[in-house]
Design an enzyme around this catalytic site. Structure first.
Site, PDB file in Angstrom:
ATOM      1  N   GLY A 120       0.915  -1.194   0.139  1.00  0.00           N
ATOM      2  CA  GLY A 120       0.005  -0.030  -0.062  1.00  0.00           C
ATOM      3  C   GLY A 120       0.559   1.445  -0.069  1.00  0.00           C
ATOM      4  O   GLY A 120       0.371   2.200   1.020  1.00  0.00           O
ATOM      5  N   ASP A 124      -1.555   7.226   1.938  1.00  0.00           N
ATOM      6  CA  ASP A 124      -1.465   7.994   2.695  1.00  0.00           C
ATOM      7  C   ASP A 124      -0.935   7.825   3.989  1.00  0.00           C
ATOM      8  O   ASP A 124       0.513   8.820   4.096  1.00  0.00           O
ATOM      9  CB  ASP A 124      -2.730   8.645   3.247  1.00  0.00           C
ATOM     10  CG  ASP A 124      -3.064   9.843   3.879  1.00  0.00           C
ATOM     11  OD1 ASP A 124      -2.285  10.835   3.665  1.00  0.00           O
ATOM     12  OD2 ASP A 124      -3.422  10.199   5.825  1.00  0.00           O
ATOM     13  N   ALA A 126       1.637   5.439   3.915  1.00  0.00           N
ATOM     14  CA  ALA A 126       3.299   4.905   4.111  1.00  0.00           C
ATOM     15  C   ALA A 126       3.682   6.072   3.739  1.00  0.00           C
ATOM     16  O   ALA A 126       5.377   6.346   4.416  1.00  0.00           O
ATOM     17  CB  ALA A 126       2.835   3.971   2.582  1.00  0.00           C
ATOM     18  N   LYS A 127       2.844   7.650   2.896  1.00  0.00           N
ATOM     19  CA  LYS A 127       3.764   8.838   2.163  1.00  0.00           C
ATOM     20  C   LYS A 127       4.004   9.251   3.535  1.00  0.00           C
ATOM     21  O   LYS A 127       5.489   9.610   3.844  1.00  0.00           O
ATOM     22  CB  LYS A 127       3.043   8.996   1.977  1.00  0.00           C
ATOM     23  CG  LYS A 127       2.899   9.234   0.434  1.00  0.00           C
ATOM     24  CD  LYS A 127       2.439  10.183  -0.597  1.00  0.00           C
ATOM     25  CE  LYS A 127       1.476   8.870  -1.258  1.00  0.00           C
ATOM     26  NZ  LYS A 127       0.542   9.551  -1.468  1.00  0.00           N
ATOM     27  N   ARG A 154      -0.860  -0.980  -6.434  1.00  0.00           N
ATOM     28  CA  ARG A 154      -0.669  -1.818  -7.253  1.00  0.00           C
ATOM     29  C   ARG A 154      -0.758  -0.901  -8.470  1.00  0.00           C
ATOM     30  O   ARG A 154      -0.864  -0.564  -9.758  1.00  0.00           O
ATOM     31  CB  ARG A 154      -3.200  -1.935  -7.499  1.00  0.00           C
ATOM     32  CG  ARG A 154      -3.406  -2.912  -6.325  1.00  0.00           C
ATOM     33  CD  ARG A 154      -4.775  -2.179  -6.827  1.00  0.00           C
ATOM     34  NE  ARG A 154      -5.592  -1.520  -6.033  1.00  0.00           N
ATOM     35  CZ  ARG A 154      -6.597  -0.762  -6.027  1.00  0.00           C
ATOM     36  NH1 ARG A 154      -7.367  -1.695  -5.496  1.00  0.00           N
ATOM     37  NH2 ARG A 154      -6.882  -0.168  -5.591  1.00  0.00           N
ATOM     38  N   GLY A 281       3.077   3.307  21.087  1.00  0.00           N
ATOM     39  CA  GLY A 281       4.275   3.931  20.395  1.00  0.00           C
ATOM     40  C   GLY A 281       4.492   5.651  21.394  1.00  0.00           C
ATOM     41  O   GLY A 281       5.512   6.241  20.915  1.00  0.00           O
ATOM     42  N   HIS A 340      -6.876   3.398  19.879  1.00  0.00           N
ATOM     43  CA  HIS A 340      -6.004   4.306  20.966  1.00  0.00           C
ATOM     44  C   HIS A 340      -6.168   4.731  22.253  1.00  0.00           C
ATOM     45  O   HIS A 340      -6.008   4.908  23.228  1.00  0.00           O
ATOM     46  CB  HIS A 340      -5.938   5.432  20.042  1.00  0.00           C
ATOM     47  CG  HIS A 340      -5.005   5.258  18.408  1.00  0.00           C
ATOM     48  ND1 HIS A 340      -4.707   4.040  18.142  1.00  0.00           N
ATOM     49  CD2 HIS A 340      -5.539   5.681  17.056  1.00  0.00           C
ATOM     50  CE1 HIS A 340      -4.103   4.274  16.835  1.00  0.00           C
ATOM     51  NE2 HIS A 340      -4.699   5.488  16.516  1.00  0.00           N
ATOM     52  N   GLN A 477       0.346  14.951  22.847  1.00  0.00           N
ATOM     53  CA  GLN A 477       1.241  15.237  21.586  1.00  0.00           C
ATOM     54  C   GLN A 477      -0.227  17.153  21.443  1.00  0.00           C
ATOM     55  O   GLN A 477      -0.938  17.042  22.031  1.00  0.00           O
ATOM     56  CB  GLN A 477       0.879  14.605  20.698  1.00  0.00           C
ATOM     57  CG  GLN A 477      -0.655  14.210  19.805  1.00  0.00           C
ATOM     58  CD  GLN A 477      -0.697  13.455  18.598  1.00  0.00           C
ATOM     59  OE1 GLN A 477       0.720  12.096  18.322  1.00  0.00           O
ATOM     60  NE2 GLN A 477      -1.606  13.363  17.510  1.00  0.00           N
ATOM     61  N   TYR A 483       1.467  18.338  32.934  1.00  0.00           N
ATOM     62  CA  TYR A 483       1.773  19.927  34.256  1.00  0.00           C
ATOM     63  C   TYR A 483       0.812  18.891  34.983  1.00  0.00           C
ATOM     64  O   TYR A 483      -0.401  17.962  35.169  1.00  0.00           O
ATOM     65  CB  TYR A 483       1.672  21.249  33.373  1.00  0.00           C
ATOM     66  CG  TYR A 483       0.837  21.026  32.369  1.00  0.00           C
ATOM     67  CD1 TYR A 483       0.536  20.995  31.015  1.00  0.00           C
ATOM     68  CD2 TYR A 483      -0.815  21.714  32.675  1.00  0.00           C
ATOM     69  CE1 TYR A 483       0.017  20.693  30.009  1.00  0.00           C
ATOM     70  CE2 TYR A 483      -1.496  21.532  31.889  1.00  0.00           C
ATOM     71  CZ  TYR A 483      -1.408  21.432  30.707  1.00  0.00           C
ATOM     72  OH  TYR A 483      -2.520  21.919  29.726  1.00  0.00           O
TER      73      TYR A 483
END
Ligand SMILES: NC(=O)C1=CN([C@@H]2O[C@H](COP(=O)(O)OP(=O)(O)OC[C@H]3O[C@@H](n4cnc5c(N)ncnc54)[C@H](OP(=O)(O)O)[C@@H]3O)[C@@H](O)[C@H]2O)C=CC1
Ligand SMILES: O=C1O[C@H](COP(=O)(O)O)[C@@H](O)[C@H](O)[C@H]1O
Length: 591
Positions: A120, A124, A126-127, A154, A281, A340, A477, A483
């Site tokens: 794949g 998206d 992968a890039k 593909r 992670g 998540h 993030q 805090y």
């Protein structure tokens, strides 16, 4: 660079530089901790490959060979041991000299190679994440000496076109720009592309041929990263397993989330695959256990007696642009909450594990998930973003995406109240909120403490006593931080209190750039480390919790509350929090 130096360097770099991999974290797993794989994909190859299947967003990993009944591998001093492959020197993880001596490994480090195939590769993820993470690992010297990366999809592309595409998203760490261009060129030279269908054994056999050419007769270890929509996972794994698995080293597969759509489809996939969650992670999620179990001040307060609510908040300031086709079939609950946020909740709420071994941690997490009360429909709020014009710019609504049906009811926002019916958390609402196209991009955990009983200073707080409670914020993030909001006397002759932060802002404290979760994940996959993987019983429990309410929402065709692109989401979320007498911590002026 040798395999030995690369691996050891990476892990010692990680542990010595505040990146958390304490060696104890992976020490000694008991034999029962390794469940033999039930992978249904059969290999017709003479040697049976190890399949480590992982998913971002769900289940577990297994290092057991496809249909091998060999005893489970053990992890010793942070390194895999008692592993036949390891004894033959097939793994990319090379033990320390001490370990090597003890175990009698005779490893010829030039003998093995790792081939990573991104299935794949035109997509998206992968890039955006996988190629950049692989480059970061290469830059840090964390990849073995002999490695090759193949993109597979593909789309028709030449090697040069793949390199060109990949080069646009590679970045160097802010703190390490030296030789960056040179390193990128070297990295790109090791990237290749093969075009093929995901369900074609022949096309994977062609890939196999190319991989062999690059492996040059060395022992071959192969990692397949399935960065494709979930409905084609099984076909791709089957073909990769039959036609391009390694004949003399390990073969591992990383599977992206979501793992199925509900309990049934997930169970069907589990028969073939197992998987991981990339949020596990993230640096701050990794730090959660450190914060809690290595500081005396937190653990005694970590229960219903002191904590009033726990909030898990995920927001993105962009919509599903370009991913509508995938997203519409899943929605935000399956995309973010079921995996998540629920994984973070389980880590947050678990009892102290026996050790930091992956299995001990997963044992505790699964207990939390199984103690959770079924989610009630009235405890869920759903929203969908609509078009909004700001500053002359028109921001599209969810259904303006051509790949999304006009009448779609798929939620792009959801809030839910969850409860853990055990002694520690009885009655404490765990509020979750996740949304796309909101006013900011953020992921955080907010722990709201109870009021101080008989507070001598009540009068100094004015009427809003909620303002006087402590709140611990773990910002996952961006701008990673931990805090604690405390009450403090404003300096001066009078007695006025204000809320101030005891603040650990990572950027101010640590000069090293924080590695992306995908770097950790890929490295773990290469090294055979299972900490970030989700076991199938965890996945079952996670789906059991969400499947009934998802079915009910879909059967009743509940209409989501519409919210403008770039807003704070539906007001229904506030009513939900108010029902449990709390407020979302991210809404105040001072957050
Ligand atoms: N994008 C992200 O930020 C994240 C994505 N994920 C997960 O990663 C996986 C991939 O996501 P993403 O990269 O966004 O997905 P994409 O929609 O970009 O798909 C990836 C590639 O798969 C092929 N593909 C797409 N749709 C189909 C289809 N219906 N049938 C066959 N092939 C198809 C395409 O390649 P080609 O046509 O060239 O074969 C495409 O380039 C998903 O499971 C997603 O849940 C997880 C976390 C984050
Ligand atoms: O799994 C997913 O995660 C991304 C957000 O990941 P992050 O690491 O950038 O926070 C989300 O955009 C995507 O919808 C989801 O599939």
């Amino acid at each position: 660079m040798s395999t030995l130096s690369s691996s050891t360097h990476c892990r010692s770099y990680c542990s010595s530089s505040n990146y958390g991999h304490h060696p104890v974290a992976v020490s000694s797993s008991s034999p029962k901790s390794f469940v033999p794989s039930k992978v249904s994909v059969q290999s017709n190859r003479k040697s049976k490959p190890n399949v480590v299947c992982m998913q971002d967003g769900a289940v577990s990993a297994t290092l057991a060979p496809i249909d091998d009944k060999s005893p489970p591998k053990k992890i010793k001093n942070g390194l895999l041991s008692e592993d036949e492959n390891m004894k033959k020197g097939l793994l990319s993880v090379t033990p320390s000299e001490e370990c090597e001596e003890a175990a009698g490994f005779g490893i010829n480090k030039d003998d093995s190679t790792v081939s990573i195939t991104v299935v794949g590769a035109s997509g998206d993820l992968a890039k955006k994440k996988i190629f950049p993470a692989l480059f970061a690992l290469y830059y840090e010297g964390c990849l073995p000496e002999h490695f090759t990366i193949f993109g597979y999809a593909r789309s028709k592309m030449t090697d040069a076109e793949l390199r060109n595409m990949v080069s646009r998203t590679l970045t160097c760490r802010i703190d390490q720009r030296e030789n960056c261009g040179e390193k990128m060129d070297q990295f790109l030279k090791r990237c290749f592309y093969h075009s093929g269908q995901y369900d074609s054994e022949d096309h994977f056999a062609e890939l196999d041929k190319k991989l062999k050419e690059h492996e040059g007769g060395r022992v071959s270890n192969r990692l397949f990263y399935l960065s494709i929509p979930p409905n084609i996972f099984v076909d791709a794994v089957k073909c990769a397993s039959l036609s391009s698995s390694s004949t003399n080293g390990w073969t591992r597969v990383i599977v992206e989330k979501p793992f199925g759509r509900d309990s049934e489809s997930s169970a069907a996939l589990t028969k073939s695959l197992k998987q991981i969650d990339h949020y596990l992670g993230k640096e701050l999620v990794e730090n959660l256990s450190v914060l809690r179990f290595s500081n005396l001040i937190f653990e005694p307060l970590w229960n219903r007696q002191y904590i009033r609510s726990v909030q898990l908040i995920f927001s993105e300031d962009f919509g599903t642009e370009g991913r509508g086709g995938y997203f519409d079939n899943y929605g935000i609950i399956r995309d973010i909450m079921q995996n998540h946020l629920l994984q973070i909740l389980a880590l947050f709420a678990m009892e102290t594990p026996v050790s930091l071994d992956a299995e001990d941690i997963r044992n505790e997490k699964v207990k939390v998930l199984r103690s959770m009360r079924p989610i009630q429909l009235e405890d869920v709020v759903m929203g969908q973003y609509k078009s909004h014009t700001r500053g002359g710019v028109v921001y599209p609504g969810y259904t303006d995406d051509k790949t999304v049906p006009q009448n779609s009811l798929t939620p792009t926002f959801a809030a839910a109240a969850l409860f853990i019916d055990n002694a520690r958390w009885d009655g404490v609402p765990f509020l979750m909120k996740a949304g796309k196209a909101l006013h900011n991009k953020r992921a955080e955990i907010r722990v709201q403490f109870r009021h101080v009983p008989g507070n001598l200073y009540n009068r100094s707080f004015g009427t809003d006593l909620d303002q006087a409670t402590n709140e611990l914020v773990i910002r996952v993030q961006p701008d990673e931080a931990i805090y604690l909001k405390i009450n403090n006397k404003v300096p001066g002759l009078g007695m006025r209190l204000d809320r101030s932060n005891l603040n650990l802002l990572y950027a101010a404290r640590y000069s090293k750039e924080i590695p992306d979760a995908y770097e950790r994940l890929l490295l773990d996959a290469i090294e055979g480390e299972r900490r970030l993987f989700i076991r199938s019983d965890e996945l079952d429990a996670a789906w059991s919790l969400f499947t009934p309410v998802l079915k009910e929402l879909e059967e009743k065709k509940i209409i989501p509350e519409y919210y403008p692109y770039g807003s704070r989401g539906p007001v229904g979320a506030h009513y939900l929090a108010a029902r449990y007498k709390v407020r979302w911590g991210d809404l105040g002026l001072e957050q």
